[in-house]
Design a protein around this motif. Structure first.
Motif, short mmCIF file in Angstrom:
data_model
loop_
_atom_site.label_atom_id
_atom_site.label_comp_id
_atom_site.label_asym_id
_atom_site.label_seq_id
_atom_site.Cartn_x
_atom_site.Cartn_y
_atom_site.Cartn_z
N ILE A 1 64.09 78.98 68.75
CA ILE A 1 63.82 77.56 68.61
C ILE A 1 64.75 77.00 67.53
N LEU A 2 65.42 75.91 67.87
CA LEU A 2 66.34 75.23 66.95
C LEU A 2 65.70 73.92 66.49
N THR B 1 54.62 79.65 66.75
CA THR B 1 54.33 81.03 66.35
C THR B 1 55.32 81.94 67.07
N ARG B 2 55.44 83.16 66.57
CA ARG B 2 56.27 84.16 67.25
C ARG B 2 55.40 85.36 67.59
N ASP B 3 55.36 85.68 68.88
CA ASP B 3 54.61 86.83 69.37
C ASP B 3 55.62 87.88 69.82
N GLY B 4 55.94 88.80 68.91
CA GLY B 4 56.99 89.76 69.19
C GLY B 4 58.33 89.06 69.23
N THR B 5 58.99 89.12 70.38
CA THR B 5 60.28 88.45 70.52
C THR B 5 60.16 87.05 71.10
N THR B 6 58.95 86.62 71.41
CA THR B 6 58.73 85.34 72.07
C THR B 6 58.24 84.29 71.09
N VAL B 7 58.90 83.14 71.10
CA VAL B 7 58.46 81.98 70.32
C VAL B 7 57.53 81.15 71.19
N VAL B 8 56.39 80.78 70.64
CA VAL B 8 55.42 79.97 71.37
C VAL B 8 55.30 78.62 70.68
N VAL B 9 55.59 77.56 71.42
CA VAL B 9 55.60 76.21 70.88
C VAL B 9 54.46 75.43 71.51
N THR B 10 53.64 74.80 70.66
CA THR B 10 52.59 73.90 71.14
C THR B 10 53.02 72.47 70.83
N ARG C 1 66.02 81.75 76.63
CA ARG C 1 65.32 80.46 76.61
C ARG C 1 65.43 79.88 75.20
N LEU C 2 65.80 78.62 75.12
CA LEU C 2 65.99 77.97 73.83
C LEU C 2 65.28 76.63 73.82
N VAL C 3 64.44 76.41 72.82
CA VAL C 3 63.84 75.10 72.59
C VAL C 3 64.62 74.41 71.48
N VAL C 4 65.04 73.19 71.74
CA VAL C 4 65.76 72.38 70.76
C VAL C 4 64.87 71.22 70.36
N GLY D 1 49.89 68.93 74.13
CA GLY D 1 49.05 70.08 74.41
C GLY D 1 49.71 71.13 75.27
N ASP D 2 51.00 70.95 75.56
CA ASP D 2 51.72 71.93 76.37
C ASP D 2 52.08 73.15 75.54
#
Length: 477
Positions: A267-268, A246-255, A180-183, A259-260
């Motif tokens: 993340i790029l 933020t990064r939780d282990g190997t997972t990037v969390v984007v707010t 999964r990639l967020v751009v 508010g999503d």
């Protein structure tokens, strides 16, 4: 630390990307002794982290898309891309991030090469701090050319460094496909990397703060690219900014600003560029470190008789081909001034004026569909006070488009100056249009009258026949 005697050259070039290489080559061709300084890899951003690796990632994506439009061929290309093979070819194209071949080429031109951090140290003087602690002092009889390019800018978000986000460098050099990639961004880097990684197997989400993609092009270009990305499986969210990462282990969390909460593996951020001038010693010649450098049309820094800024660092056109064009202009101007010859070609399109960087900038976005442009958009032309008309046609009216592939979708626009009857700009969107844009550049840069373009007859049946359709539409407007 060891220090050499001061060594004198006619020209000292700081930065050995395509721009610096071309300045050095032009200077040597004019018989000027030349030194080139580079702190990273000879060949620069384009060779290792931008043009070449990105296009090597995109090439199989676009070829497969074209093949799927052709009856009798589409059935053979329905499977996924071989991501490992694509990445391996990308590594080959970049020389596995080794610059031996480019160093050899540079030295073959007759230029002396110094590896290390080059810094201005007063008028016509450059110091080089080498990787083994050595220090060289270079002085220039005639010119110092700053060709250090630009770097990606990251937003000021708390804790972002801990997330280890991608910039364009990581996006073009990654060794594995993220699930999964967020751009973040809507410009060229954002849409090209979204296209590449989506096709290689990522689930891509594009977050765009503005109202659409490719905001510097005609609006329909971004709309068509966004539609194609979504058809390919990507999600494009406009009017959305990033509030926290933020990064939780190997997972990037984007707010997001809505508010999503979006989870991703990487993340790029493709959110802008800054000049590589912060550690260049600009303060020793009265300039502000970290700033873009203002230049005249011969690429000489404003207020200086000897300092040139060529390529991205002057912020005129952040494109490799435009930087190489500037390098040819700068090389000719440096050689003329060194010989004591007046710059005789002072007209806007002469050998010593970088006019194309304001009037005829070309760009191709290697998405599916491709988007290509030269000159001004309609909005830019109107803001500049020109009396213009936009002429639009669909590629569905062009026989060559139907032969190119089933369901070919594309659009063309030319901006006609009603006072001069010449073209101010052209935008083309559709598969394969990147190879058409140079004909538009010739028309714009050459200020070819529209009535004369009638006699440049396009071959049938090719995509180039779009020119005839545009001229017919202009005639009937």
């Amino acid at each position: 630390m060891t220090e050499s005697e001061s060594i004198e050259y006619d020209v000292v070039v700081v930065g050995a990307g395509p721009v610096g290489e071309n300045v050095a080559d032009r200077a040597r061709a004019a018989g000027l002794s030349t030194a080139v300084v580079e702190s990273e890899l000879v060949g620069g951003e384009c060779s290792y982290w931008a043009c070449m690796p990105s296009k090597s990632l995109l090439r199989p994506v676009l070829v497969r898309a074209d093949a799927r439009r052709v009856p009798g061929l589409r059935q053979s290309v329905q499977g996924p891309l071989d991501a490992a093979a694509v990445l391996a070819n990308r590594d080959y194209i970049t020389g596995n991030w080794k610059d031996d071949g480019q160093v050899d080429w540079l030295r073959s031109t007759g230029a002396d090469f110094y590896r290390g951090q080059g810094r201005l140290a007063g008028t016509r003087r450059v110091t080089v701090h080498g990787p083994e602690g050595e220090r060289h002092v270079l002085t220039a009889r005639h010119a110092v050319a700053v060709c250090t390019g630009s770097r990606a800018v990251l937003p000021d978000l708390p804790g972002l460094a801990d997330v280890k986000p991608w910039t364009s460098r990581e996006a073009t050099s990654a060794q594995a496909v993220p699930g999964r990639l967020v751009v973040v961004g809507g410009g060229v880097v954002a849409v090209e990397m979204a296209t590449a990684w989506q096709a290689l197997g990522s689930r891509v989400t594009v977050l765009v703060r503005g109202g659409g993609l490719l905001p510097r092009m005609e609006p329909f270009a971004g709309e068509m690219v966004a539609e194609a990305l979504e058809e390919a499986g990507a999600e494009v969210r406009t009017g959305t900014s990033v509030e926290a990462v933020t990064r939780d282990g190997t997972t990037v969390v984007v707010t997001t600003s809505a508010g999503d909460r979006i989870e991703a593996d990487e993340i790029l951020f493709a959110t802008g560029r800054a000049p590589r001038t912060d550690d260049l010693g600009l303060e020793t010649v009265g300039l502000r470190p970290g700033s873009w450098l203002s230049v005249d049309d011969s690429l000489r820094v404003t207020g200086s008789e000897w300092l040139y800024a060529v390529g991205d660092v002057n912020h005129r056109a952040l494109l490799t081909h435009q930087g190489k064009y500037q390098a040819r202009i700068a090389g000719a101007a440096i050689a003329a001034r060194a010989a004591g010859v007046p710059l005789l070609e002072t007209d806007p399109w002469g050998a010593h004026a970088a006019t194309a960087d304001t009037a005829a900038v070309t760009q191709v976005v290697f998405t599916d569909p491709e988007a290509a442009s030269v000159g001004l958009s309609l909005a830019e032309a109107e803001r500049a006070g020109h009396r213009v008309r936009a002429v639009d046609v669909e590629f569905s009216s062009v026989a060559g488009a139907g032969l190119y592939g089933d369901g070919y979708r594309g659009r063309a626009r030319m901006i006609v100056d009603l006072d001069t009857d010449t073209l101010r700009g052209v935008t083309l969107v559709g598969p394969g249009v990147g190879e058409l844009i140079h004909s538009a550049a010739v028309a714009v840069a050459g200020e070819v009258p529209v009535n004369r373009l009638w006699h440049a007859v396009p071959s049938y049946p090719t995509l180039s026949e779009v020119w005839l359709r545009l001229l017919e539409a202009n005639r009937d407007a």
